[in-house]
Design a protein around this motif. Structure first.
Motif, PDB file in Angstrom:
ATOM      1  N   UNK A  77       0.817  -1.201   0.000  1.00  0.00           N
ATOM      2  CA  UNK A  77       0.000   0.000   0.000  1.00  0.00           C
ATOM      3  C   UNK A  77       0.853   1.254   0.000  1.00  0.00           C
ATOM      4  N   UNK A  78       0.404   2.262  -0.794  1.00  0.00           N
ATOM      5  CA  UNK A  78       1.185   3.487  -0.922  1.00  0.00           C
ATOM      6  C   UNK A  78       0.411   4.682  -0.440  1.00  0.00           C
TER       7      UNK A  78
ATOM      8  N   UNK B 203     -11.525  -0.093  -6.506  1.00  0.00           N
ATOM      9  CA  UNK B 203     -10.127  -0.004  -6.111  1.00  0.00           C
ATOM     10  C   UNK B 203      -9.976   0.183  -4.609  1.00  0.00           C
ATOM     11  N   UNK B 204      -8.970  -0.495  -4.038  1.00  0.00           N
ATOM     12  CA  UNK B 204      -8.656  -0.358  -2.628  1.00  0.00           C
ATOM     13  C   UNK B 204      -7.748   0.817  -2.352  1.00  0.00           C
ATOM     14  N   UNK B 205      -7.332   0.950  -1.100  1.00  0.00           N
ATOM     15  CA  UNK B 205      -6.538   2.106  -0.687  1.00  0.00           C
ATOM     16  C   UNK B 205      -5.137   2.135  -1.243  1.00  0.00           C
ATOM     17  N   UNK B 206      -4.669   1.036  -1.839  1.00  0.00           N
ATOM     18  CA  UNK B 206      -3.313   1.002  -2.361  1.00  0.00           C
ATOM     19  C   UNK B 206      -3.258   1.235  -3.868  1.00  0.00           C
ATOM     20  N   UNK B 207      -4.366   1.695  -4.458  1.00  0.00           N
ATOM     21  CA  UNK B 207      -4.436   1.836  -5.913  1.00  0.00           C
ATOM     22  C   UNK B 207      -3.919   3.196  -6.355  1.00  0.00           C
ATOM     23  N   UNK B 208      -2.991   3.187  -7.296  1.00  0.00           N
ATOM     24  CA  UNK B 208      -2.481   4.426  -7.878  1.00  0.00           C
ATOM     25  C   UNK B 208      -1.928   4.149  -9.272  1.00  0.00           C
ATOM     26  N   UNK B 209      -2.146   5.058 -10.175  1.00  0.00           N
ATOM     27  CA  UNK B 209      -1.620   4.968 -11.543  1.00  0.00           C
ATOM     28  C   UNK B 209      -0.739   6.188 -11.789  1.00  0.00           C
TER      29      UNK B 209
ATOM     30  N   UNK C  47      -8.277   7.267   0.845  1.00  0.00           N
ATOM     31  CA  UNK C  47      -8.987   6.481   1.839  1.00  0.00           C
ATOM     32  C   UNK C  47      -8.900   5.008   1.514  1.00  0.00           C
ATOM     33  N   UNK C  48     -10.019   4.313   1.608  1.00  0.00           N
ATOM     34  CA  UNK C  48      -9.997   2.858   1.460  1.00  0.00           C
ATOM     35  C   UNK C  48     -10.710   2.333   0.222  1.00  0.00           C
ATOM     36  N   UNK C  49     -11.431   3.202  -0.512  1.00  0.00           N
ATOM     37  CA  UNK C  49     -12.292   2.667  -1.567  1.00  0.00           C
ATOM     38  C   UNK C  49     -12.540   3.709  -2.632  1.00  0.00           C
ATOM     39  N   UNK C  50     -12.522   3.260  -3.889  1.00  0.00           N
ATOM     40  CA  UNK C  50     -12.847   4.138  -5.015  1.00  0.00           C
ATOM     41  C   UNK C  50     -13.430   3.277  -6.130  1.00  0.00           C
ATOM     42  N   UNK C  51     -14.659   3.583  -6.539  1.00  0.00           N
ATOM     43  CA  UNK C  51     -15.288   2.899  -7.664  1.00  0.00           C
ATOM     44  C   UNK C  51     -15.316   3.836  -8.856  1.00  0.00           C
TER      45      UNK C  51
END
Length: 305
Positions: free
Chosen positions: A4-5, A36-42, A92-96
């Motif tokens: 997680x980042x 997407x969870x809290x560790x998602x990044x592009x 945070x913890x969640x992104x749709x």
């Protein structure tokens, strides 16, 4: 996916960031739906060669561009032009989110001139349930059509060429529907603009090629330049001259596709004195040179992904 980042972590520490290397080629249409969870990044420092449409259906995301950041929540629609750096992820913890990489049809360019929140990134907040429900429905349908057409890794490969062609057209129709909902929402919102701002907008839209200046437009509104600039940015979401340039470039894109006028002739016709400056601005807006854009719209190629 790595550990997680923290979304604000310095880019020098890339070990904590998922750096996407698989970038869709410019001519390919790709769609997706992420939970997407809290560790998602592009992170894509150079952006991509296609337009990118991103809608937040739930949770919270964030888009960074240099020192600027834009927080994305339910109802937020983002349109990113080709070549604009990608740096976005979950807060945070969640992104749709629903998304699509695409090349626009020639007649869409009027709907691509949405208010810019950052250079190369347009943003519309949809607040009515009729709008948000329709956008989600359109994305759901276009994503399923894209899978049927083979435009995603999980796509159906058993369809014949005619069925795939129909499914591809339906996918494009879904993207068109999303853009139209955004454009209609903006028009509905502008019905309540300050009359002075509406006068200025009408003057610009009627003839964007005219040598508009802040002074001349303030004269139309009969208020000071500073007051007009503040009021316009507050209500429209972009500066006056950015809107003028966007409308000129929109008209230029139409002329490139519909006429055989030279780039220099088109530059002058839409209000640019310098063809070089016009080409530079066009490239920033559309991610390609005017001549490349003309070739693309006259010889469209849609490859399956």
């Amino acid at each position: 996916m790595t550990e997680p980042a923290d979304f604000d972590h310095d880019l020098a520490t890339q070990v904590l960031i998922e750096l996407y290397s698989e970038i869709p080629p410019p001519s390919k249409l790709v769609t997706g739906h992420f939970h997407s969870g809290g560790d998602y990044r592009v992170v894509r420092p150079d952006g991509v060669g296609s337009w990118y449409l991103l809608y937040t259906a739930g949770g919270t995301g964030q888009y960074l561009l240099g020192p600027d950041r834009l927080t994305l929540r339910h109802g937020d629609l983002v349109l990113v032009s080709p070549g604009t750096p990608h740096d976005y992820g979950t807060v945070g913890t969640y992104w749709e989110s629903w998304w699509a990489h695409f090349q626009p049809r020639r007649e869409w360019h009027g709907w691509l001139s949405l208010p810019q929140a950052m250079p190369g990134l347009s943003y519309v907040r949809l607040t009515r349930s009729s709008e948000t429900d329709r956008v989600v429905s359109a994305f759901d349908r276009l994503h399923r059509d894209a899978q049927r057409a083979g435009l995603s890794p999980t796509g159906d490969t058993e369809l014949n060429l005619l069925e795939k062609s129909v499914a591809t057209e339906l996918t494009m129709n879904g993207i068109e529907e999303v853009l139209l909902v955004a454009a209609a929402s903006l028009r509905q919102n502008t019905q309540h603009l300050d009359p002075r701002v509406q006068l200025v907008l009408d003057a610009i839209r009627t003839d964007p090629a005219r040598p508009h200046t802040l002074t001349s437009l303030a004269g139309i509104a009969q208020i000071s330049v500073s007051r007009l600039a503040h009021l316009f940015k507050e209500q429209v979401g972009d500066s006056i001259m950015n809107v003028v340039v966007a409308l000129r470039l929109q008209r230029a894109a139409e002329l490139l596709g519909a006429t055989d006028m030279s780039v220099a002739q088109i530059a002058r016709a839409v209000g640019f004195e310098s063809p070089h400056y016009f080409s530079r601005q066009f490239g920033r807006r559309f991610g390609m040179a005017p001549t490349s854009h003309r070739s693309a719209v006259r010889n469209p190629e849609l490859e399956l992904y």
